[in-house]
Scaffold this active site. Structure first.
Site, PDB file in Angstrom:
ATOM      1  N   THR A  97       0.863  -1.184   0.000  1.00 14.68           N
ATOM      2  CA  THR A  97       0.000   0.000   0.000  1.00 14.68           C
ATOM      3  C   THR A  97       0.895   1.229   0.000  1.00 14.68           C
ATOM      4  O   THR A  97       1.581   1.511   0.985  1.00 14.68           O
ATOM      5  CB  THR A  97      -0.925   0.022   1.226  1.00 14.68           C
ATOM      6  OG1 THR A  97      -1.779  -1.129   1.179  1.00 14.68           O
ATOM      7  CG2 THR A  97      -1.781   1.278   1.233  1.00 14.68           C
ATOM      8  N   LYS A 172      -7.680   1.018  -2.711  1.00 15.23           N
ATOM      9  CA  LYS A 172      -7.248   0.651  -1.355  1.00 15.23           C
ATOM     10  C   LYS A 172      -7.493   1.806  -0.387  1.00 15.23           C
ATOM     11  O   LYS A 172      -7.839   1.593   0.783  1.00 15.23           O
ATOM     12  CB  LYS A 172      -5.766   0.267  -1.356  1.00 15.23           C
ATOM     13  CG  LYS A 172      -5.201  -0.101   0.027  1.00 15.23           C
ATOM     14  CD  LYS A 172      -5.919  -1.288   0.657  1.00 15.23           C
ATOM     15  CE  LYS A 172      -5.391  -1.618   2.054  1.00 15.23           C
ATOM     16  NZ  LYS A 172      -4.048  -2.194   2.039  1.00 15.23           N
ATOM     17  N   LYS A 240       0.252   5.425   8.382  1.00 17.23           N
ATOM     18  CA  LYS A 240       0.906   5.615   7.091  1.00 17.23           C
ATOM     19  C   LYS A 240      -0.129   5.628   5.971  1.00 17.23           C
ATOM     20  O   LYS A 240      -0.118   6.491   5.090  1.00 17.23           O
ATOM     21  CB  LYS A 240       1.935   4.505   6.869  1.00 17.23           C
ATOM     22  CG  LYS A 240       2.730   4.590   5.563  1.00 17.23           C
ATOM     23  CD  LYS A 240       2.123   3.750   4.450  1.00 17.23           C
ATOM     24  CE  LYS A 240       2.285   2.265   4.718  1.00 17.23           C
ATOM     25  NZ  LYS A 240       1.811   1.434   3.562  1.00 17.23           N
TER      26      LYS A 240
END
Length: 288
Positions: A97, A172, A240
């Site tokens: 990701t 995502k 993150k």
């Protein structure tokens, strides 16, 4: 069966690479900490390499599952990076990701070298990786996706092309945005039930059968109520990802007020020493 390389053997990559080996593929692995690569080979067979460039030699497909944008750049184009060692027409599949920006940057470099590139971030957590039940959201050229999808199927319950390169990463982000608000809502519900003197199991048994039900409620309510947060995706990694979400929202002029607020709640959890707790630890700031 294909010759493959898998770069990155963390809690997700380790079992994913094993599924590829169990499917009959010839798998070479690389990990920054060579001890993990050695442990993978001992458990699964195959072979390991000392650098990404060595690992990808002769591979038809190269899979990556590392930490962040900088990690991905390093294994792709750093010293003895994967791109320098990949064969013509091989396909690079990135399960990390990361930002759509670094994805597009690396995909352009890959195309310039005659390589395919599919960004393919995953959802389903450690349990999904171990059980081969991941959701894989992809971006890239149709031809590259069509080649890679049957191989990805070794650990996917669904694998779908969402659009051109970067579309997988943007999808995502939709996933992480939805999870952030959901976990906060579940945390508040369980904390409220505790303070109201209700029996948690009874509450969940009733409300999970209606509109409030969710995977998080079914699989995490017991550990959340018990203050146990050692069950998967860490708060540090979620922050993150949420930073990527918030930056992408600015790019597309989207409003994410709940996501921004929950990101700050996760910052509080980090301040409590919970950076490595799983994401359900949002309840800790309400009950401790």
């Amino acid at each position: 069966m294909a010759k493959l390389a898998f770069l990155g053997l963390g809690v997700m990559g380790f079992p994913m690479a094993a599924h590829l080996k169990n499917a009959g593929h010839d798998v070479t692995v690389y990990n920054r900490s060579s001890s993990k690569a050695d442990a993978w080979v001992k458990a699964n067979g195959g072979q390991s390499a000392q650098t990404p460039g060595q690992a990808v030699a002769g591979a038809e497909f190269v899979f990556a599952c590392v930490g962040n944008d900088d990690d991905l750049r390093q294994i792709c184009v750093g010293d003895d990076g994967a791109f320098s060692g990949m064969s013509d027409a091989a396909v690079f599949v990135d399960h990390t990701t990361v930002s759509a920006a670094v994805t597009r940057e690396l995909a352009e470099q890959a195309r310039g070298l005659g390589l395919g590139y599919v960004d393919a971030p995953i959802s389903g957590g450690q349990a999904g990786a171990e059980n081969g039940q991941l959701s894989v959201m992809c971006g890239g050229a149709q031809a590259d996706f069509d080649r890679a999808a049957p191989v990805i199927g070794a650990y996917a319950k669904i694998c779908r092309l969402m659009g051109d390169v970067g579309a997988g990463q943007m999808t995502k982000m939709c996933n992480q945005i939805a999870i952030a608000g959901l976990v906060q809502g579940l945390s508040e519900s369980l904390a409220f039930a505790q303070k109201a003197g209700l029996e948690i199991e009874s509450v969940v048994e009733v409300i999970s059968q209606g509109a409030a039900g969710s995977w998080q409620m079914e699989n995490r309510h017991k550990t959340m109520a018990a203050g146990e947060f050692e069950h998967g995706f860490a708060v540090n990694w979620m922050r993150k990802d949420l930073a990527i979400c918030l930056a992408a929202a600015d790019e597309v002029d989207a409003s994410l007020p709940v996501t921004a607020l929950v990101d700050q709640f996760y910052k509080e959890v980090q301040g409590m020493g919970g950076g490595r707790w799983d994401t359900s630890a949002l309840i800790a700031r309400l009950t401790r």
